[in-house]
Design a protein around this motif. Structure first.
Motif, PDB file in Angstrom:
ATOM      1  N   THR A  23       0.771  -1.547   0.189  1.00 12.56           N
ATOM      2  CA  THR A  23      -0.078   0.279  -0.146  1.00 12.56           C
ATOM      3  C   THR A  23       1.170   1.313  -0.113  1.00 12.56           C
ATOM      4  O   THR A  23       0.090   2.360  -0.159  1.00 12.56           O
ATOM      5  CB  THR A  23      -0.544  -0.167   1.037  1.00 12.56           C
ATOM      6  N   ALA A  24       2.145   1.374   0.245  1.00 11.38           N
ATOM      7  CA  ALA A  24       2.534   2.363  -0.107  1.00 11.38           C
ATOM      8  C   ALA A  24       3.308   3.160  -1.226  1.00 11.38           C
ATOM      9  O   ALA A  24       3.203   2.653  -1.815  1.00 11.38           O
ATOM     10  CB  ALA A  24       4.229   1.896   0.583  1.00 11.38           C
ATOM     11  N   ALA A  25       2.497   4.399  -1.261  1.00 12.68           N
ATOM     12  CA  ALA A  25       2.822   5.207  -2.269  1.00 12.68           C
ATOM     13  C   ALA A  25       3.885   5.984  -2.927  1.00 12.68           C
ATOM     14  O   ALA A  25       4.325   6.188  -1.530  1.00 12.68           O
ATOM     15  CB  ALA A  25       1.246   6.207  -2.647  1.00 12.68           C
ATOM     16  N   PRO A  26       3.891   6.095  -4.180  1.00  8.85           N
ATOM     17  CA  PRO A  26       5.247   6.814  -4.485  1.00  8.85           C
ATOM     18  C   PRO A  26       5.366   8.377  -3.821  1.00  8.85           C
ATOM     19  O   PRO A  26       4.389   8.941  -3.189  1.00  8.85           O
ATOM     20  CB  PRO A  26       5.096   7.329  -6.175  1.00  8.85           C
ATOM     21  N   ALA A  27       5.944   8.891  -3.135  1.00 13.00           N
ATOM     22  CA  ALA A  27       6.293   9.401  -2.429  1.00 13.00           C
ATOM     23  C   ALA A  27       6.486  11.166  -3.332  1.00 13.00           C
ATOM     24  O   ALA A  27       6.008  12.221  -2.402  1.00 13.00           O
ATOM     25  CB  ALA A  27       7.220   9.433  -0.904  1.00 13.00           C
ATOM     26  N   ILE A  31       0.183  12.926  -7.317  1.00 12.37           N
ATOM     27  CA  ILE A  31      -0.785  12.554  -7.982  1.00 12.37           C
ATOM     28  C   ILE A  31      -0.743  11.447  -8.362  1.00 12.37           C
ATOM     29  O   ILE A  31      -1.712  10.114  -8.440  1.00 12.37           O
ATOM     30  CB  ILE A  31      -1.392  13.688  -9.438  1.00 12.37           C
ATOM     31  N   GLN A  32       0.881  10.731  -8.790  1.00 11.93           N
ATOM     32  CA  GLN A  32       0.765   9.098  -8.809  1.00 11.93           C
ATOM     33  C   GLN A  32       0.541   8.775  -7.549  1.00 11.93           C
ATOM     34  O   GLN A  32      -0.240   7.733  -7.551  1.00 11.93           O
ATOM     35  CB  GLN A  32       2.385   9.580  -9.358  1.00 11.93           C
ATOM     36  N   ALA A  33       1.503   9.203  -6.014  1.00 11.81           N
ATOM     37  CA  ALA A  33       0.589   9.070  -5.262  1.00 11.81           C
ATOM     38  C   ALA A  33      -0.363   8.407  -5.379  1.00 11.81           C
ATOM     39  O   ALA A  33      -0.811   7.224  -3.984  1.00 11.81           O
ATOM     40  CB  ALA A  33       1.059   9.482  -4.177  1.00 11.81           C
ATOM     41  N   ARG A  34      -1.783   9.787  -5.353  1.00 18.33           N
ATOM     42  CA  ARG A  34      -2.881   9.679  -4.630  1.00 18.33           C
ATOM     43  C   ARG A  34      -3.544   8.165  -6.098  1.00 18.33           C
ATOM     44  O   ARG A  34      -4.793   7.127  -5.617  1.00 18.33           O
ATOM     45  CB  ARG A  34      -3.982   9.912  -4.403  1.00 18.33           C
ATOM     46  N   LYS A  35      -3.203   8.319  -7.129  1.00 15.33           N
ATOM     47  CA  LYS A  35      -3.362   7.214  -8.378  1.00 15.33           C
ATOM     48  C   LYS A  35      -3.345   5.355  -7.232  1.00 15.33           C
ATOM     49  O   LYS A  35      -4.316   4.711  -7.897  1.00 15.33           O
ATOM     50  CB  LYS A  35      -3.444   7.143  -9.866  1.00 15.33           C
ATOM     51  N   HIS A  36      -1.970   5.713  -7.212  1.00 19.47           N
ATOM     52  CA  HIS A  36      -1.404   4.549  -6.392  1.00 19.47           C
ATOM     53  C   HIS A  36      -2.303   4.017  -5.106  1.00 19.47           C
ATOM     54  O   HIS A  36      -2.930   2.620  -5.425  1.00 19.47           O
ATOM     55  CB  HIS A  36      -0.288   4.866  -5.833  1.00 19.47           C
ATOM     56  N   VAL A  37      -3.228   4.717  -4.725  1.00 19.37           N
ATOM     57  CA  VAL A  37      -3.509   4.451  -3.382  1.00 19.37           C
ATOM     58  C   VAL A  37      -5.466   4.080  -3.382  1.00 19.37           C
ATOM     59  O   VAL A  37      -5.505   2.918  -3.440  1.00 19.37           O
ATOM     60  CB  VAL A  37      -4.165   5.147  -2.494  1.00 19.37           C
ATOM     61  N   SER A  75      -7.397   5.801   4.703  1.00 17.56           N
ATOM     62  CA  SER A  75      -6.835   6.831   5.685  1.00 17.56           C
ATOM     63  C   SER A  75      -5.608   7.541   4.936  1.00 17.56           C
ATOM     64  O   SER A  75      -4.842   8.523   5.007  1.00 17.56           O
ATOM     65  CB  SER A  75      -6.093   6.708   7.275  1.00 17.56           C
ATOM     66  N   GLN A  76      -4.850   7.349   4.028  1.00 19.50           N
ATOM     67  CA  GLN A  76      -4.292   7.112   2.919  1.00 19.50           C
ATOM     68  C   GLN A  76      -4.142   8.516   2.000  1.00 19.50           C
ATOM     69  O   GLN A  76      -3.412   9.339   1.498  1.00 19.50           O
ATOM     70  CB  GLN A  76      -3.054   5.677   2.534  1.00 19.50           C
ATOM     71  N   PRO A  77      -5.071   8.123   0.840  1.00 17.15           N
ATOM     72  CA  PRO A  77      -5.431   9.088  -0.313  1.00 17.15           C
ATOM     73  C   PRO A  77      -5.394  10.371   0.035  1.00 17.15           C
ATOM     74  O   PRO A  77      -4.739  11.325  -0.968  1.00 17.15           O
ATOM     75  CB  PRO A  77      -6.309   8.422  -1.005  1.00 17.15           C
ATOM     76  N   TRP A  78      -6.184  11.226   1.636  1.00 15.55           N
ATOM     77  CA  TRP A  78      -6.558  12.019   1.682  1.00 15.55           C
ATOM     78  C   TRP A  78      -4.862  13.121   1.488  1.00 15.55           C
ATOM     79  O   TRP A  78      -5.111  14.815   1.273  1.00 15.55           O
ATOM     80  CB  TRP A  78      -7.380  12.565   2.621  1.00 15.55           C
ATOM     81  N   GLN A  79      -3.722  12.924   2.186  1.00 14.65           N
ATOM     82  CA  GLN A  79      -2.936  13.929   2.148  1.00 14.65           C
ATOM     83  C   GLN A  79      -2.151  14.132   0.341  1.00 14.65           C
ATOM     84  O   GLN A  79      -1.294  14.866   1.022  1.00 14.65           O
ATOM     85  CB  GLN A  79      -1.757  12.943   2.795  1.00 14.65           C
ATOM     86  N   TYR A  80      -2.531  13.445  -0.227  1.00 12.03           N
ATOM     87  CA  TYR A  80      -1.890  13.249  -1.312  1.00 12.03           C
ATOM     88  C   TYR A  80      -2.781  14.430  -2.144  1.00 12.03           C
ATOM     89  O   TYR A  80      -2.378  13.632  -3.936  1.00 12.03           O
ATOM     90  CB  TYR A  80      -1.800  11.956  -1.972  1.00 12.03           C
ATOM     91  N   PHE A  81      -3.575  15.212  -1.738  1.00  9.49           N
ATOM     92  CA  PHE A  81      -4.068  16.673  -2.575  1.00  9.49           C
ATOM     93  C   PHE A  81      -3.848  17.496  -2.067  1.00  9.49           C
ATOM     94  O   PHE A  81      -4.532  18.746  -1.199  1.00  9.49           O
ATOM     95  CB  PHE A  81      -5.805  16.071  -2.412  1.00  9.49           C
ATOM     96  N   ALA A  83      -1.871  21.452  -2.341  1.00  9.84           N
ATOM     97  CA  ALA A  83      -2.725  22.703  -3.280  1.00  9.84           C
ATOM     98  C   ALA A  83      -1.625  22.443  -3.956  1.00  9.84           C
ATOM     99  O   ALA A  83      -0.349  22.359  -3.772  1.00  9.84           O
ATOM    100  CB  ALA A  83      -2.583  23.821  -2.240  1.00  9.84           C
ATOM    101  N   GLY A  84      -2.376  22.848  -5.928  1.00 11.67           N
ATOM    102  CA  GLY A  84      -1.161  22.606  -6.456  1.00 11.67           C
ATOM    103  C   GLY A  84      -1.324  21.162  -7.016  1.00 11.67           C
ATOM    104  O   GLY A  84      -1.168  21.320  -8.335  1.00 11.67           O
ATOM    105  N   SER A  85      -1.497  20.204  -6.215  1.00 18.36           N
ATOM    106  CA  SER A  85      -1.609  18.641  -7.476  1.00 18.36           C
ATOM    107  C   SER A  85      -2.846  18.692  -8.405  1.00 18.36           C
ATOM    108  O   SER A  85      -3.785  18.282  -8.522  1.00 18.36           O
ATOM    109  CB  SER A  85      -1.767  18.493  -6.036  1.00 18.36           C
ATOM    110  N   ASP A  86      -3.657  20.060  -8.504  1.00 17.99           N
ATOM    111  CA  ASP A  86      -5.043  20.167  -9.609  1.00 17.99           C
ATOM    112  C   ASP A  86      -4.399  20.108 -10.636  1.00 17.99           C
ATOM    113  O   ASP A  86      -5.627  20.425 -11.930  1.00 17.99           O
ATOM    114  CB  ASP A  86      -5.725  20.794  -9.309  1.00 17.99           C
ATOM    115  N   LYS A  87      -2.696  19.789 -10.815  1.00 18.20           N
ATOM    116  CA  LYS A  87      -2.926  20.406 -12.312  1.00 18.20           C
ATOM    117  C   LYS A  87      -1.502  19.042 -12.517  1.00 18.20           C
ATOM    118  O   LYS A  87      -1.547  18.628 -11.785  1.00 18.20           O
ATOM    119  CB  LYS A  87      -1.567  22.158 -12.478  1.00 18.20           C
ATOM    120  N   GLY A  88      -1.552  18.647 -14.648  1.00 16.53           N
ATOM    121  CA  GLY A  88      -1.535  17.309 -14.515  1.00 16.53           C
ATOM    122  C   GLY A  88      -2.180  16.991 -14.520  1.00 16.53           C
ATOM    123  O   GLY A  88      -3.940  17.169 -14.802  1.00 16.53           O
TER     124      GLY A  88
END
Length: 151
Positions: A23-27, A31-37, A75-81, A83-88
């Motif tokens: 479950t460890a996501a790319p750090a 965007i890639q981290a939340r997609k992984h989760v 509990s994991q994906p929310w940390q990967y949002f 500010a600024g990660s709305d681009k891409g």
């Protein structure tokens, strides 16, 4: 030394490391981290859904394992949002950042329903025991997607 107890401790430690590694996501890239989760979400929630829909056989132990994994993942994906990660290349809507209180409310509701599902699944003996909690957890996914995910 009690060999069965030692072996059990070793197995539990190994399972814990395996679960964390899975479950460890790319750090670096949120965007890639939340997609992984969320890909991990799909594996566990999808397997549970297949049991609920009768696509695969009901297995209470497997269902409980998936539900426990979902509780960890919830509990994991929310940390990967941040500010600024709305681009891409993202399916996240701007409302995540323009309505952060509503997004947090959805995330908190989701985590609570997933925790309830894990609790029910841990003691369930039949598929009928888990269906209501599974449905409620699924509704929190849908509610968040409806408001915060692009189609």
């Amino acid at each position: 030394m009690n060999k069965p107890l030692t072996l059990a401790a070793i197995l539990l430690a190994g399972l814990s490391l395996t679960a964390h590694a899975a479950t460890a996501a790319p750090a670096k890239d949120p965007i890639q981290a939340r997609k992984h989760v969320f890909k991990e979400y799909k594996k566990s929630f999808g397997a549970m859904g297949d049991m609920v829909k009768g696509k695969t056989a009901w297995n209470k132990d497997e269902f409980a394992k998936y539900a426990a994994n979902m509780e960890t993942l919830s509990s994991q994906p929310w940390q990967y949002f941040p500010a600024g990660s709305d681009k891409g290349k993202t399916e996240a809507r701007a409302e995540i950042w323009t309505k952060p209180a509503e997004f947090k409310k959805q995330a908190d509701s989701h985590q609570a329903k997933i925790a309830e599902l894990a609790k029910v699944a841990a003691t369930a003996t039949t598929l009928a025991d888990v269906k209501p909690a599974f449905g409620a957890a699924g509704q929190t996914c849908k509610a968040c997607h409806d408001q915060f995910k692009k189609d």
